[in-house]
Design an enzyme around this catalytic site. Structure first.
Site, PDB file in Angstrom:
ATOM      1  N   GLU A 282       0.840  -1.209   0.000  1.00  0.00           N
ATOM      2  CA  GLU A 282       0.000   0.000   0.000  1.00  0.00           C
ATOM      3  C   GLU A 282       0.872   1.255   0.000  1.00  0.00           C
ATOM      4  OE1 GLU A 282      -2.478  -0.835   3.430  1.00  0.00           O
ATOM      5  OE2 GLU A 282      -0.966  -0.014   4.773  1.00  0.00           O
ATOM      6  N   GLY A 284       2.295   4.998  -1.052  1.00  0.00           N
ATOM      7  CA  GLY A 284       1.846   6.307  -1.500  1.00  0.00           C
ATOM      8  C   GLY A 284       3.002   6.988  -2.217  1.00  0.00           C
ATOM      9  N   ARG A 320       6.423  19.779   4.429  1.00  0.00           N
ATOM     10  CA  ARG A 320       7.444  18.773   4.765  1.00  0.00           C
ATOM     11  C   ARG A 320       8.775  19.371   5.270  1.00  0.00           C
ATOM     12  NH1 ARG A 320       9.408  15.222   1.809  1.00  0.00           N
ATOM     13  NH2 ARG A 320       9.089  13.506   3.242  1.00  0.00           N
ATOM     14  N   CYS A 351       4.344  33.907   8.767  1.00  0.00           N
ATOM     15  CA  CYS A 351       4.992  34.565   9.915  1.00  0.00           C
ATOM     16  C   CYS A 351       5.508  33.518  10.899  1.00  0.00           C
ATOM     17  CB  CYS A 351       4.006  35.513  10.576  1.00  0.00           C
ATOM     18  SG  CYS A 351       3.281  36.615   9.370  1.00  0.00           S
ATOM     19  N   GLU A 352       6.422  32.721  10.454  1.00  0.00           N
ATOM     20  CA  GLU A 352       7.039  31.673  11.280  1.00  0.00           C
ATOM     21  C   GLU A 352       8.478  31.550  10.817  1.00  0.00           C
ATOM     22  OE1 GLU A 352       5.665  29.318  13.503  1.00  0.00           O
ATOM     23  OE2 GLU A 352       3.520  29.678  13.203  1.00  0.00           O
TER      24      GLU A 352
HETATM   25  N1  LLP Z   1      -0.246   2.590   4.757  1.00  0.00           N
HETATM   26  C1  LLP Z   1      -0.435   3.202   5.942  1.00  0.00           C
HETATM   27  C2  LLP Z   1      -1.252   2.544   6.968  1.00  0.00           C
HETATM   28  C3  LLP Z   1       0.148   4.451   6.178  1.00  0.00           C
HETATM   29  O1  LLP Z   1      -0.043   5.042   7.356  1.00  0.00           O
HETATM   30  C4  LLP Z   1       0.928   5.065   5.170  1.00  0.00           C
HETATM   31  C5  LLP Z   1       1.553   6.366   5.398  1.00  0.00           C
HETATM   32  C6  LLP Z   1       1.072   4.402   3.923  1.00  0.00           C
HETATM   33  C7  LLP Z   1       0.487   3.153   3.783  1.00  0.00           C
HETATM   34  C8  LLP Z   1       1.861   4.972   2.786  1.00  0.00           C
HETATM   35  O2  LLP Z   1       3.186   5.187   3.106  1.00  0.00           O
HETATM   36  P1  LLP Z   1       4.283   5.577   2.001  1.00  0.00           P
HETATM   37  O3  LLP Z   1       4.354   4.483   0.984  1.00  0.00           O
HETATM   38  O4  LLP Z   1       3.827   6.844   1.365  1.00  0.00           O
HETATM   39  O5  LLP Z   1       5.538   5.740   2.756  1.00  0.00           O
HETATM   40  N2  LLP Z   1       3.718  12.880   5.869  1.00  0.00           N
HETATM   41  C9  LLP Z   1       4.917  12.068   5.780  1.00  0.00           C
HETATM   42  C10 LLP Z   1       4.600  10.616   5.471  1.00  0.00           C
HETATM   43  C11 LLP Z   1       3.700   9.986   6.481  1.00  0.00           C
HETATM   44  C12 LLP Z   1       3.244   8.616   6.077  1.00  0.00           C
HETATM   45  C13 LLP Z   1       2.020   8.268   6.806  1.00  0.00           C
HETATM   46  N3  LLP Z   1       1.514   6.962   6.507  1.00  0.00           N
HETATM   47  C14 LLP Z   1       5.852  12.711   4.754  1.00  0.00           C
HETATM   48  O6  LLP Z   1       5.550  13.794   4.252  1.00  0.00           O
HETATM   49  O7  LLP Z   1       6.918  12.172   4.477  1.00  0.00           O
END
Ligand code: LLP
Length: 427
Positions: A282, A284, A320, A351-352
């Protein structure tokens, strides 16, 4: 220029993305502007799919909607045959709206409310339960056909300490002992199909980590199958696959990851106990991060002991760097061939003091009015943006070699006041 985003081109010092001029996009759609190349998403999906499926054919990708929830992005994944990994009812709603069928939607929440569980049950999707206390509440509301449990296999990894979701010091997942009790209860309560899940970290570039974590999960899965006398329909090894953000990082060796994990799934241990389960991932970031650049205009330059280049994107547009000290490569789209030894900090208008998108960078002889491109912002870019400091959110455009279309309108002042009511009782 750092050659990591293949659709980027330098034509006479000007930036082109998927053969489209960055300056034309900026003048047509305004800045700050997220520009997503649909072809890049397709090729990322195909790379990942072939890396795994050539070793293990019962393989399925469930795109993690939280990385980029734009409806056109979701539609694209749906058309590629992906499933959708959702973290809340709102993401389930989006996935359904765009055409994912219930059997292709996974719900992994954490610390869920009864209302959220009830919504997921009604949608007849796969529910992935993060802690054992949630299960009795879920079963009181109804019995899902398929359930999986999120295991904390005791290890984790990630590009930043806060991106480590497995091991000690994490709010996610359950121990094997708790999971055994949970599978037993679910079985007794009439759940028909089972899966097992982990998600132990994000932005990981070390291919050997996935092998290590998957071996741990398989060991746990085999013990659970034996102890609970169940069979597992799927084993979900989560996402976490990294992309190179900072030179000289190298891409994750996805072929190696696919072959290592294929070996584990085809290995003697798994095949003796497990009845050829589906292998789910899964991701992203891996699928969308490098599909998107953020175009932003330089408004104001301040020279001093530290040179500041002020742009119209800020931590409200791309959080990020402020949140994780994350590195995003920046190029001067207006003068790619310009060289200067001067280092600059690139900052927004918020403003940070944390509103710095890039520190200590050389982006040529930068001038007010230049167009900059911040790279690799397709994952957790727009989706983590905010209206902080009363700023409308940026627009999103999708392009390929033939088309460029707005896929999310720039917010207006009206979006900032939408839904608000002014009370006057203190007059
Ligand atoms: N599955 C679950 C249950 C998750 O919580 C996440 C991401 C993914 C899959 C996908 O993860 P990926 O393949 O994208 O690493 N905001 C952070 C990333 C936080 C990820 C949260 N969960 C950033 O900007 O790097």
């Amino acid at each position: 220029m750092w050659k990591i985003q293949t659709p980027l081109k330098n034509i006479n010092g000007k930036l082109f993305f998927a053969n489209v001029s960055a300056s034309k996009l900026a003048s047509k759609f305004g800045t700050p502007l997220f520009v997503t190349d649909s072809e890049r998403i397709i090729s990322n999906y195909n790379n990942l799919y072939s890396a795994f499926s050539s070793h293990y054919d019962k393989f399925k990708i469930n795109y993690a909607v939280k990385a980029n929830n734009n409806l056109s992005v979701l539609k694209l994944f749906n058309s590629l045959g992906s499933g959708a990994d959702c973290s809340c009812p709102e993401e389930i709603f989006l996935a359904k709206k765009i055409g994912f069928s219930s059997k292709d939607i996974l719900y992994t929440g954490n610390y869920n409310s009864d209302d959220q569980l009830s919504y997921a049950l009604k949608q007849k999707i796969m529910i992935n339960v993060d802690s054992s206390s949630i299960l009795p509440r879920l079963l009181k509301i109804g019995t899902p056909n398929t359930i999986s449990f999120r295991i904390n296999p005791g290890i984790g990894s990630g590009s930043h300490s806060v991106l480590v979701f497995g091991g000690k010091n994490t709010k996610f997942g359950m121990s094997k002992k708790d999971a055994v009790a949970a599978y037993r209860l679910a079985k007794k309560s009439g759940v028909k199909k089972f899966g097992i899940h982990m998600m132990t970290g994000s932005s990981i570039l070390d291919s050997s980590y996935f092998k290590k974590a998957t071996s741990k999960l398989i060991d746990i899965a085999v013990e659970i199958v034996e102890e609970c006398k169940i069979s597992l329909d799927f084993i979900n090894i989560g996402g976490g696959f990294g992309i190179p953000y900072k030179p000289p990082e190298k891409p994750l060796d996805m072929k190696k990851v696919g072959s290592d994990i294929g070996k584990i799934f085809n290995g003697r241990k798994s095949s003796r106990i497990l009845d050829k389960p589906w292998l789910y991932v899964e991701p992203g970031r891996y699928l969308v991060a490098d599909s998107t650049i953020l175009l932003t205009n330089v408004h104001s330059i301040k020279k001093g002991p530290i040179n500041y280049v002020g742009i119209d994107a800020g931590m409200n547009t791309l959080l990020r760097p402020a949140l994780y000290d994350a590195y995003h490569h920046v190029v001067n789209a207006s003068r790619l061939n310009s060289r200067s030894n001067e280092s600059v900090n690139i900052c927004g208008q918020i403003c940070e003091n944390t509103d710095i998108l890039a520190k200590n960078r050389k982006i040529g002889n930068v001038k007010e009015g230049d167009l900059l491109a911040i790279l690799n912002v397709g994952a957790y870019g727009f989706s983590m943006s905010s209206q902080y400091n009363t700023r409308p959110r940026a627009a999103e455009v999708m392009i390929n070699k033939k088309y460029s279309k707005i896929i999310r309108q720039r917010e207006t002042i009206n979006d900032l006041i939408k839904g608000q009511k002014v009370v006057t009782w203190f007059k």
